[in-house]
Enzyme design. Structure first.
Site, mmCIF file in Angstrom:
data_model
loop_
_atom_site.group_PDB
_atom_site.id
_atom_site.type_symbol
_atom_site.label_atom_id
_atom_site.label_comp_id
_atom_site.label_asym_id
_atom_site.label_seq_id
_atom_site.Cartn_x
_atom_site.Cartn_y
_atom_site.Cartn_z
ATOM 1 N N ALA A 66 -5.073 8.645 -2.293
ATOM 2 C CA ALA A 66 -4.830 9.763 -3.201
ATOM 3 C C ALA A 66 -4.667 9.209 -4.611
ATOM 4 O O ALA A 66 -4.324 8.043 -4.814
ATOM 5 C CB ALA A 66 -3.585 10.527 -2.775
ATOM 6 N N GLY A 111 -4.896 8.198 1.771
ATOM 7 C CA GLY A 111 -5.643 9.412 2.068
ATOM 8 C C GLY A 111 -7.039 9.142 2.570
ATOM 9 O O GLY A 111 -7.609 9.949 3.311
ATOM 10 N N GLU A 114 -6.638 8.443 6.191
ATOM 11 C CA GLU A 114 -6.322 9.720 6.831
ATOM 12 C C GLU A 114 -7.567 10.595 6.942
ATOM 13 O O GLU A 114 -7.747 11.310 7.933
ATOM 14 C CB GLU A 114 -5.213 10.424 6.042
ATOM 15 C CG GLU A 114 -3.875 9.705 6.161
ATOM 16 C CD GLU A 114 -2.843 10.151 5.147
ATOM 17 O OE1 GLU A 114 -1.710 10.453 5.542
ATOM 18 O OE2 GLU A 114 -3.170 10.199 3.930
ATOM 19 N N GLU A 134 1.376 3.482 1.721
ATOM 20 C CA GLU A 134 2.296 4.332 0.958
ATOM 21 C C GLU A 134 3.708 3.767 0.909
ATOM 22 O O GLU A 134 4.443 3.989 -0.068
ATOM 23 C CB GLU A 134 2.324 5.747 1.555
ATOM 24 C CG GLU A 134 1.070 6.569 1.303
ATOM 25 C CD GLU A 134 -0.016 6.357 2.341
ATOM 26 O OE1 GLU A 134 -0.990 7.129 2.356
ATOM 27 O OE2 GLU A 134 0.116 5.405 3.159
#
Length: 263
Positions: A66, A111, A114, A134
Site C-alpha cells: 500500500a 498489500g 495480500e 507491516e
C-alpha cells in the site's frame, strides 16, 4: 472509466490486468483501488471472459504494498476506512466467479502479497519476493493478510512471516505452498498465459462451480462441503457445456464449450 493506474486487455477469453504505477513500484493507492474495483466489476459481467491474470508493470514489482504516503496521514477512523476499502477491493477479486492467476514478477509485499493471496494460485518469477512487512512500520496487515495467509500456509508459518516481517524468495514461498510454480522473469507471463489458455478452454459453468465448491468448502465442515459439491455437480449437469462435454466424449471429438452462466 479511463484507467491511469492499471491496464486491462482481453483476448480469447483471458483478461490480463496490469498494475501500472511502475515508478511507485505499483503501490496501492486510492485511485488504483478504485480503478481495480471498476475493472473487476466489468470482468464479472463479461460472459466471454473465463480467466483473469494479474501482473505488475515494470521489472521490479508486482505490487510493493500500500502507498505509505497515504497511510502515514491516516487517523484511526481513516485507517479503518482505508482497510475496508482495500479489503473490499481484494475481496471482489477473490469473489470473482472465474479463476484468477497471479503472475508475480517482482516484489509482492504487504498489500501486494495480500492481492496475490486472493488469487486462485500464484506463478512467480525467480526474482519475486513475498512478505507482509507491516510489523516494521508498527502496524499489521490490513487487507486480509492475517486471514488468508494462515488459511493457505498454516497458522505457524503465517505468524512467523507476520511477526518477523521478513521477505521470502520465490523458492522459499514455493516451499511453504504459497507459490505453485517458478519461472525465469522473461517466461513468467507466457507461462501464466499458457495455463490460462488451458483453463479458458473449459466450460465457464464448471469452472465457476469448481471454484465455488473449493472456496466455500474450505470454510465448512466436510459434511457441509460435500453437500456444496453435490449441489454444484447437479447444477453443472443442467448447463449446455455439460451436454457438449459428455456428447463430445461419446462422439470421440474435442468439446467446444460456448455456454455461459445465464444459459
Amino acid at each position: 472509466m479511463a484507467y491511469t493506474s492499471i491496464a486491462l486487455t482481453c483476448e480469447n477469453g483471458i483478461a490480463t490486468l496490469t498494475f501500472n504505477r511502475p515508478k511507485a513500484l505499483n503501490a496501492l493507492n486510492a485511485t488504483l483501488l478504485e480503478e481495480f474495483t471498476d475493472a473487476l466489476a466489468g470482468i464479472s459481467k463479461d460472459q466471454a471472459i473465463r480467466v483473469l491474470i494479474l501482473t505488475g508493470a515494470g521489472e521490479k514489482a508486482f505490487v510493493a504494498g500500500a502507498d505509505i504516503t497515504e497511510i502515514a496521514t491516516l487517523s484511526p477512523l481513516g485507517a479503518k476506512q482505508f482497510a475496508r476499502r482495500g479489503q473490499e477491493a481484494i475481496g471482489a477479486l477473490q469473489g470473482l466467479a472465474i479463476p484468477a492467476i497471479a503472475a508475480v514478477n517482482g516484489y509482492a509485499l504487504g498489500g501486494g502479497c495480500e492481492m496475490a493471496l486472493a488469487c486462485d494460485f500464484i506463478y512467480a518469477s525467480d526474482t519475486a519476493m513475498f512478505g507482509l512487512p507491516e510489523i516494521n512500520l508498527g502496524i499489521i496487515p490490513g487487507f486480509g493478510g492475517t486471514q488468508r495467509l494462515p488459511r493457505l500456509v498454516g497458522a505457524n508459518r503465517a505468524k512467523e512471516m507476520i511477526f518477523t516481517g521478513k521477505h521470502l524468495s520465490a523458492a522459499e514461498a514455493k516451499e511453504i505452498g504459497l507459490v505453485n510454480k517458478i519461472f525465469p522473469p522473461a517466461e513468467l507471463l507466457a507461462a501464466a498465459a499458457e495455463t490460462a489458455k488451458l483453463i479458458a478452454g473449459k466450460g465457464r459453468a464448471s469452472l465457476c462451480a469448481a471454484k465455488q465448491s473449493v472456496d466455500q468448502g474450505l470454510n465448512a465442515d466436510l459434511t457441509t462441503g460435500l453437500a456444496i459439491e453435490r449441489d454444484a455437480f447437479a447444477l453443472c449437469l443442467a448447463s449446455p457445456d455439460a451436454k457438449e462435454g459428455t456428447g463430445a466424449f461419446l462422439e470421440k471429438r474435442k468439446p467446444v464449450f460456448t455456454g455461459d452462466l445465464n444459459s
